[in-house]
Design a protein around this motif. Sequence first.
Motif, short mmCIF file in Angstrom:
data_model
loop_
_atom_site.label_atom_id
_atom_site.label_comp_id
_atom_site.label_asym_id
_atom_site.label_seq_id
_atom_site.Cartn_x
_atom_site.Cartn_y
_atom_site.Cartn_z
N GLY A 252 42.43 24.78 -103.22
CA GLY A 252 41.31 24.86 -102.28
C GLY A 252 40.23 23.85 -102.60
O GLY A 252 39.65 23.22 -101.70
N LEU A 253 39.96 23.66 -103.89
CA LEU A 253 38.97 22.67 -104.30
C LEU A 253 39.42 21.25 -103.96
O LEU A 253 38.64 20.45 -103.43
N ALA A 254 40.68 20.94 -104.24
CA ALA A 254 41.20 19.60 -103.96
C ALA A 254 41.19 19.30 -102.47
O ALA A 254 40.68 18.26 -102.03
N ILE A 255 41.75 20.19 -101.68
CA ILE A 255 41.85 19.95 -100.24
C ILE A 255 40.48 20.07 -99.57
O ILE A 255 40.16 19.32 -98.64
N GLY A 256 39.67 20.99 -100.05
CA GLY A 256 38.31 21.13 -99.50
C GLY A 256 37.47 19.90 -99.75
O GLY A 256 36.77 19.41 -98.86
N THR A 257 37.54 19.36 -100.96
CA THR A 257 36.80 18.14 -101.28
C THR A 257 37.31 16.98 -100.44
O THR A 257 36.52 16.20 -99.90
N TRP A 258 38.65 16.87 -100.34
CA TRP A 258 39.21 15.81 -99.50
C TRP A 258 38.72 15.95 -98.06
O TRP A 258 38.34 14.96 -97.42
N ALA A 259 38.71 17.17 -97.52
CA ALA A 259 38.31 17.38 -96.12
C ALA A 259 36.86 16.98 -95.89
O ALA A 259 36.54 16.35 -94.87
N VAL A 260 35.99 17.29 -96.83
CA VAL A 260 34.58 16.91 -96.69
C VAL A 260 34.44 15.38 -96.72
O VAL A 260 33.75 14.78 -95.89
N VAL A 261 35.12 14.74 -97.68
CA VAL A 261 35.03 13.28 -97.80
C VAL A 261 35.65 12.61 -96.57
O VAL A 261 35.08 11.66 -96.01
N TYR A 262 36.81 13.10 -96.13
CA TYR A 262 37.47 12.53 -94.96
C TYR A 262 36.60 12.70 -93.71
O TYR A 262 36.43 11.77 -92.93
N GLY A 263 36.03 13.89 -93.55
CA GLY A 263 35.16 14.13 -92.39
C GLY A 263 33.95 13.22 -92.39
O GLY A 263 33.58 12.65 -91.36
N ALA B 166 37.64 0.26 -96.59
CA ALA B 166 38.25 0.17 -97.92
C ALA B 166 37.63 1.19 -98.87
O ALA B 166 38.35 1.91 -99.59
N VAL B 167 36.31 1.29 -98.86
CA VAL B 167 35.63 2.25 -99.73
C VAL B 167 35.95 3.68 -99.30
O VAL B 167 36.19 4.56 -100.14
N ALA B 168 35.97 3.94 -98.01
CA ALA B 168 36.28 5.28 -97.51
C ALA B 168 37.70 5.69 -97.88
O ALA B 168 37.95 6.85 -98.22
N THR B 169 38.62 4.76 -97.83
CA THR B 169 40.00 5.06 -98.20
C THR B 169 40.08 5.46 -99.67
O THR B 169 40.72 6.46 -100.02
N ILE B 170 39.42 4.69 -100.51
CA ILE B 170 39.42 5.02 -101.94
C ILE B 170 38.74 6.37 -102.17
O ILE B 170 39.24 7.19 -102.97
N CYS B 171 37.66 6.63 -101.47
CA CYS B 171 36.97 7.91 -101.63
C CYS B 171 37.82 9.09 -101.17
O CYS B 171 37.73 10.18 -101.72
N LEU C 81 46.21 6.32 -97.68
CA LEU C 81 46.18 4.86 -97.67
C LEU C 81 46.56 4.30 -96.30
O LEU C 81 46.20 3.17 -95.96
N PHE C 82 47.27 5.08 -95.52
CA PHE C 82 47.65 4.69 -94.16
C PHE C 82 46.74 5.34 -93.12
O PHE C 82 46.31 4.71 -92.16
N LEU C 83 46.44 6.62 -93.33
CA LEU C 83 45.69 7.39 -92.35
C LEU C 83 44.26 6.89 -92.16
O LEU C 83 43.82 6.64 -91.03
N VAL C 84 43.53 6.74 -93.24
CA VAL C 84 42.10 6.41 -93.13
C VAL C 84 41.88 5.05 -92.46
O VAL C 84 41.10 4.95 -91.50
N PRO C 85 42.55 3.98 -92.90
CA PRO C 85 42.35 2.70 -92.20
C PRO C 85 42.77 2.75 -90.73
O PRO C 85 42.12 2.17 -89.86
N ALA C 86 43.87 3.47 -90.46
CA ALA C 86 44.33 3.55 -89.07
C ALA C 86 43.32 4.26 -88.19
O ALA C 86 43.05 3.84 -87.06
#
Length: 139
Positions: A88-99, A117-122, A40-45
Amino acid sequence: MSEHTDAAEALGRIARMEDASRRQGGWYTRYLLVFGATQLFLVPAVLLGHGTALAAVALCVHVVAVAGLSLYAARQRTVRRGFGLRHGLAIGTWAVVYGAAVVLGGTMFVDSVPFTAVATICCVLPLAAMALLERRGSA
């Protein structure tokens, strides 16, 4: 009679271990929720503060949070079966979405608050979903 006593003691130890494991099993849910909260802090920043000190501070805060969470995870005494795959599934999915969010936010949606806002939620969603699944599985 000692065989019966030994068996009863062994079953008692197993029951105590199972009880302790269930009581301590919620740590991974907390881990995922804290990791999700950092998004919630990282993505918008990162998406709205390119080239500024805010992005650098956000990344430093994220690194400290991940280091703290890693120490927290390493100190836990119990993990459920299949933990490595789920993590691995949780962090891997997060990494793909964050990237994807960083690439799209830096190329096509520069300084777009709605996209951020949408990217943060995703970015929070895979972590929250896994936390929910983990909570249901350890109950």
